[in-house]
Write a protein that holds these residues in place. Structure first.
Motif, PDB file in Angstrom:
ATOM      1  N   PRO A 154       0.808  -1.223   0.000  1.00  0.00           N
ATOM      2  CA  PRO A 154       0.000   0.000   0.000  1.00  0.00           C
ATOM      3  C   PRO A 154       0.841   1.274   0.000  1.00  0.00           C
ATOM      4  O   PRO A 154       0.477   2.266  -0.646  1.00  0.00           O
ATOM      5  CB  PRO A 154      -0.825  -0.124   1.288  1.00  0.00           C
ATOM      6  N   GLU A 184      -5.187  -2.810   1.668  1.00  0.00           N
ATOM      7  CA  GLU A 184      -5.198  -2.842   3.139  1.00  0.00           C
ATOM      8  C   GLU A 184      -6.424  -3.580   3.676  1.00  0.00           C
ATOM      9  O   GLU A 184      -6.320  -4.322   4.666  1.00  0.00           O
ATOM     10  CB  GLU A 184      -5.151  -1.420   3.680  1.00  0.00           C
ATOM     11  N   VAL A 185      -7.571  -3.381   3.044  1.00  0.00           N
ATOM     12  CA  VAL A 185      -8.773  -4.096   3.480  1.00  0.00           C
ATOM     13  C   VAL A 185      -8.594  -5.597   3.262  1.00  0.00           C
ATOM     14  O   VAL A 185      -8.916  -6.414   4.135  1.00  0.00           O
ATOM     15  CB  VAL A 185     -10.010  -3.575   2.727  1.00  0.00           C
ATOM     16  N   THR A 219      -4.726   5.654  -7.112  1.00  0.00           N
ATOM     17  CA  THR A 219      -3.709   4.868  -6.413  1.00  0.00           C
ATOM     18  C   THR A 219      -4.004   4.766  -4.912  1.00  0.00           C
ATOM     19  O   THR A 219      -3.725   3.728  -4.294  1.00  0.00           O
ATOM     20  CB  THR A 219      -2.312   5.460  -6.630  1.00  0.00           C
ATOM     21  N   TRP A 220      -4.570   5.827  -4.337  1.00  0.00           N
ATOM     22  CA  TRP A 220      -4.897   5.758  -2.912  1.00  0.00           C
ATOM     23  C   TRP A 220      -6.054   4.793  -2.674  1.00  0.00           C
ATOM     24  O   TRP A 220      -6.060   4.057  -1.676  1.00  0.00           O
ATOM     25  CB  TRP A 220      -5.228   7.156  -2.369  1.00  0.00           C
ATOM     26  N   SER A 221      -7.009   4.770  -3.592  1.00  0.00           N
ATOM     27  CA  SER A 221      -8.114   3.812  -3.465  1.00  0.00           C
ATOM     28  C   SER A 221      -7.602   2.381  -3.604  1.00  0.00           C
ATOM     29  O   SER A 221      -8.047   1.473  -2.888  1.00  0.00           O
ATOM     30  CB  SER A 221      -9.181   4.082  -4.532  1.00  0.00           C
ATOM     31  N   ALA A 269      -4.580   1.380  -2.842  1.00  0.00           N
ATOM     32  CA  ALA A 269      -3.850   1.081  -1.609  1.00  0.00           C
ATOM     33  C   ALA A 269      -4.813   0.697  -0.492  1.00  0.00           C
ATOM     34  O   ALA A 269      -4.561  -0.243   0.273  1.00  0.00           O
ATOM     35  CB  ALA A 269      -3.005   2.280  -1.200  1.00  0.00           C
ATOM     36  N   GLN A 270      -5.926   1.413  -0.407  1.00  0.00           N
ATOM     37  CA  GLN A 270      -6.917   1.097   0.624  1.00  0.00           C
ATOM     38  C   GLN A 270      -7.520  -0.284   0.380  1.00  0.00           C
ATOM     39  O   GLN A 270      -7.760  -1.046   1.330  1.00  0.00           O
ATOM     40  CB  GLN A 270      -8.015   2.156   0.650  1.00  0.00           C
ATOM     41  N   ALA A 271      -7.762  -0.628  -0.883  1.00  0.00           N
ATOM     42  CA  ALA A 271      -8.308  -1.948  -1.197  1.00  0.00           C
ATOM     43  C   ALA A 271      -7.340  -3.050  -0.762  1.00  0.00           C
ATOM     44  O   ALA A 271      -7.752  -4.094  -0.226  1.00  0.00           O
ATOM     45  CB  ALA A 271      -8.604  -2.055  -2.687  1.00  0.00           C
ATOM     46  N   ARG A 313       0.564   4.303  -2.802  1.00  0.00           N
ATOM     47  CA  ARG A 313       0.291   5.698  -2.454  1.00  0.00           C
ATOM     48  C   ARG A 313       1.392   6.638  -2.930  1.00  0.00           C
ATOM     49  O   ARG A 313       1.145   7.819  -3.170  1.00  0.00           O
ATOM     50  CB  ARG A 313       0.115   5.833  -0.943  1.00  0.00           C
ATOM     51  N   THR A 353      -9.588  -6.786  -5.604  1.00  0.00           N
ATOM     52  CA  THR A 353      -8.454  -5.909  -5.334  1.00  0.00           C
ATOM     53  C   THR A 353      -7.542  -5.811  -6.553  1.00  0.00           C
ATOM     54  O   THR A 353      -7.015  -4.731  -6.855  1.00  0.00           O
ATOM     55  CB  THR A 353      -7.669  -6.426  -4.118  1.00  0.00           C
TER      56      THR A 353
END
Length: 263
Positions: A68, A161-162, A153-155, A157-159, A72, A139
């Motif tokens: 992630p 992490e989830v 890219t931030w979305s 990264a969040q995916a 980011r 993902t």
């Protein structure tokens, strides 16, 4: 879906509350990646029980912690690094899928027979493998879109992490509720969960080869511990290992460049 508690066949849920600390660390003991057999001309050390299983878990945690941050940090001129991140994500999910298949066809059937008290929990773990693979596919779509478009890219990264949070919970259940029982139940089957067997099962036609899987598993393992793990390898693998290790480091080094040192 919460996991059933292995201690109670009637099926109460796994307890919520303080989270059990993450996994036992990378096994620092003899045991080794596969090959055609022990090195000739010397006595092979005893394999560390379940070293392969624990190394896979450690490698998954390691890379899902740092991917992630890579996503980011991607900028408009980071096309090569973005492509490398996508390749590494696909390597990780490809190995994970093969590892799940290994557990579902090799370890879980043996546990259902030899440790019937774990049957409900093992059934849940197998079902959760399918849920995790669906999560990995979703993902992958987010990561692929971010790499191809340079946006989101931030979305992505969040995916990741989830997905990682769900996988860490799954691994923790295996290590805390299954592994202690498995050590006794499969004591007469020393190959089960060992590094030679795991390495053989997570590589395959069209998937990652021996060099990639072995280098991924031992990435970041201290040199002395890696050497002990390699003691079970055949001479050809031992001879090739420095090249595999250095090639993997050269290819993946730019991907992780600039990230904080992992704890």
């Amino acid at each position: 879906m919460p996991a059933p508690n292995a201690a109670s066949p009637s099926g109460p849920r796994a307890p919520h509350g303080p989270r059990t600390p993450d996994a036992p660390g990378t096994p620092d003991a003899p045991g080794a990646p596969g090959g055609r057999g022990p090195r000739t001309g010397r006595t092979a050390p005893a394999a560390a029980p379940f070293a392969g299983l624990l190394l896979v878990h450690a490698a998954l945690r390691r890379d899902l912690l740092r991917l992630p941050a890579v996503l980011r940090a991607l900028g408009p001129d980071d096309g090569a690094r973005a492509d490398a991140a996508l390749r590494h994500w696909r390597l990780l999910t490809g190995i994970l899928e093969c590892y799940h298949a290994y557990q579902d066809t090799r370890l879980w059937p043996a546990l259902r027979t030899r440790a019937p008290e774990l049957r409900l929990l093992v059934n849940w773990l197998e079902a959760d493998h399918h849920a995790l693979e669906q999560g990995a596919a979703a993902t992958t779509a987010a990561v692929l879109d971010a790499v191809l478009t340079g946006r989101g890219t931030w979305s992505a990264a969040q995916a990741v992490e989830v997905f990682a949070a769900g996988l860490r919970n799954h691994l923790r259940i295996e290590e805390v509720q299954v592994l202690p029982v498995m050590r006794g139940a499969l004591a007469g089957d020393p190959a089960a969960g060992g590094l030679p067997e795991v390495l053989h099962r997570v590589r395959g036609a069209g998937g990652p080869g021996t060099a990639d899987v072995l280098a991924w598993l031992l990435d970041g393992v201290p040199r002395a511990a890696a050497d002990r793990l390699l003691e079970q390898c055949d001479d050809d693998a031992v001879r090739r290992w420095p090249h595999w290790r250095d090639t993997y480091a050269r290819v993946t080094g730019p991907l992780w460049e600039g990230l904080p040192q992992l704890p």
